[in-house]
Design an enzyme around this catalytic site. Structure first.
Site, PDB file in Angstrom:
ATOM      1  N   LYS A  27      69.242  71.953  43.817  1.00 20.21           N
ATOM      2  CA  LYS A  27      69.403  71.615  45.228  1.00 20.21           C
ATOM      3  C   LYS A  27      70.693  72.235  45.752  1.00 20.21           C
ATOM      4  CE  LYS A  27      69.401  67.515  48.254  1.00 20.21           C
ATOM      5  NZ  LYS A  27      69.262  66.038  48.269  1.00 20.21           N
ATOM      6  N   SER A  87      65.980  64.061  51.396  1.00 20.06           N
ATOM      7  CA  SER A  87      66.514  65.367  51.736  1.00 20.06           C
ATOM      8  C   SER A  87      66.214  66.460  50.708  1.00 20.06           C
ATOM      9  CB  SER A  87      68.031  65.273  51.924  1.00 20.06           C
ATOM     10  OG  SER A  87      68.685  64.900  50.722  1.00 20.06           O
ATOM     11  N   SER A 108      66.512  60.103  48.632  1.00 26.44           N
ATOM     12  CA  SER A 108      66.429  61.526  48.947  1.00 26.44           C
ATOM     13  C   SER A 108      65.673  62.366  47.938  1.00 26.44           C
ATOM     14  CB  SER A 108      67.844  62.110  49.071  1.00 26.44           C
ATOM     15  OG  SER A 108      68.713  61.206  49.677  1.00 26.44           O
TER      16      SER A 108
END
Length: 401
Positions: A78, A153, A177
């Site tokens: 990420k 996210s 997330s």
């Protein structure tokens, strides 16, 4: 959606040299080339670096220098985590050209284990939304149906793992997330107990809100619980070697007691899918009781009692049970049209409590809704008992096949 190989399947073949790391990496890079224009799962693709690392992995394995089950396995990171000499942007325009000098600790752990980073995954900017639609590098789309959101996210991570662009991703989870996009995209999303996997090196040197620091956990996205366990073992081993607080090898209780949450938020389709998942778990043979998820926590940003609450949560919420089951999402996957301009449109009502109390939690696929979009089952455990959470999730996944 097409099934792709798991780490647990490929790692023994790499070790036995039935296949090469070059072949495995090239297959992932081909998927990225094919699907990136539609799904936008990556911010940065490290194709040449990955190819070189794959060649090195093959050479090391031939020479008897096998490092373990992640050696030669393509993973994504990420774009929150710093990567040495590779831009780390958090999908935020002011960080577009931000290039750190050092790897985040968890990234270094993956590299030490021989994992090959194929790229930095796209995300909801600065981790501030649950839709995955707001990014300086463009929205991520759901791999099942691109008219729908991927969740956030960790949006690009879930899309990449679901479509074979990589085998696993290193993520974060502050209010769900990692688990929310895993549920939306039909993959496995896990976060350990708070602090079990270190977050040092996430946007190192940048200003961070205290609430986010206390809520944020590392996250892992994979295609199976077995693969999640491999990733957890690798990352927690490094934490243990450095004197950190990696998850202990908890003794499994003689009988695992399952609590079925009766106070979650869910629309009719999610509630129906959850009850079907509970029926599958019943076939495993565990005793069941109805239980309350500890949603009675302070409002987001109120940290005055967080340490005391985390210390007391085991006795308060897990008296008489070992794990708690509830849906991951409160609603079915939202359309892009419905979620546009609403960064928190996908509710974190069923996930955020695990962040506040620092509990280990995993989301595993548990079917699809009437539109064919995935639904997630969430399993939450006592503090520091990753072992039971992963074991129940693994047994559910096996029973559900």
């Amino acid at each position: 959606m097409r099934a792709f190989p798991r780490i647990a399947d490929v790692a023994p073949r790499l070790r036995a040299r039935d296949i090469s790391a070059v072949e495995v990496v090239e297959a992932c890079l081909a998927r990225i080339e094919e699907l990136q224009p539609r799904l936008n799962a990556f911010i940065t693709v490290l194709d040449e670096q990955a190819r070189e690392q794959a060649r090195q992995a093959d050479e090391d394995i031939r020479a008897g220098r096998y490092l373990g089950p992640l050696h030669g396995i393509p993973v994504g990171v990420k774009d929150f985590y710093d990567t040495a000499n590779v831009r780390t942007t958090a999908a935020f325009e002011p960080f577009r050209n931000r290039v750190p000098r050092r790897d985040a600790e968890a990234v270094a752990a993956l590299k030490d284990a021989g994992a090959i980073v194929v790229g930095k995954t796209n995300m909801h900017q600065l981790g501030t939304g649950t839709t995955g639609l707001e990014s300086a590098f463009g929205a991520v789309r759901n791999p099942v149906n691109d008219a729908y959101i991927p969740g956030g996210s960790s949006s690009g991570s879930a899309a990449a793992v679901a479509t074979g662009m990589c085998y696993a991703t290193l993520d974060t989870d502050a209010i769900g997330s990692c688990r929310l996009p895993a549920a939306c995209c039909g993959v496995v999303g896990f976060k350990p107990t708070f602090g079990a996997i270190g977050l040092k090196g996430i946007l190192e040197g940048e200003k961070t809100d205290e609430t986010i620091l206390r809520f944020a956990h590392a996250g892992i996205t994979t295609r199976s619980v077995d693969d999640t366990a491999i990733m957890v073992d690798t990352l927690s081993d490094r934490a243990n070697r450095r004197g950190g607080s990696g998850p202990p090898a908890a003794e499994a209780p003689a009988t695992t007691r399952i609590g079925i949450a009766d106070n979650f938020t869910a629309d009719a389709e999610i509630a129906g899918a959850f009850e079907s998942a509970v029926d599958v778990v019943r076939t495993i043979g565990y005793p069941f009781v109805r239980a309350h998820a500890p949603f009675d926590m302070p409002t987001f940003g109120d940290l005055r009692t967080i340490d005391a609450d985390r210390a007391a949560i085991g006795d308060r919420a897990f008296r008489g049970i070992d794990v708690l089951l509830l849906p991951t999402t409160a609603t079915t996957v939202l359309t892009v049209e419905r979620a546009t301009g609403k960064p928190q449109a996908l509710s974190a009502a069923n996930t955020m409590f695990a962040n506040y109390f620092g509990l280990p939690a995993i989301s595993v696929p548990c079917g699809v809704d009437s539109r064919g979009l995935p639904v997630g089952l969430q399993i939450v455990g006592r503090p520091s008992d990753e072992t039971t959470v992963l074991r129940v999730a693994r047994e559910y996944q096996k029973a559900a096949r």
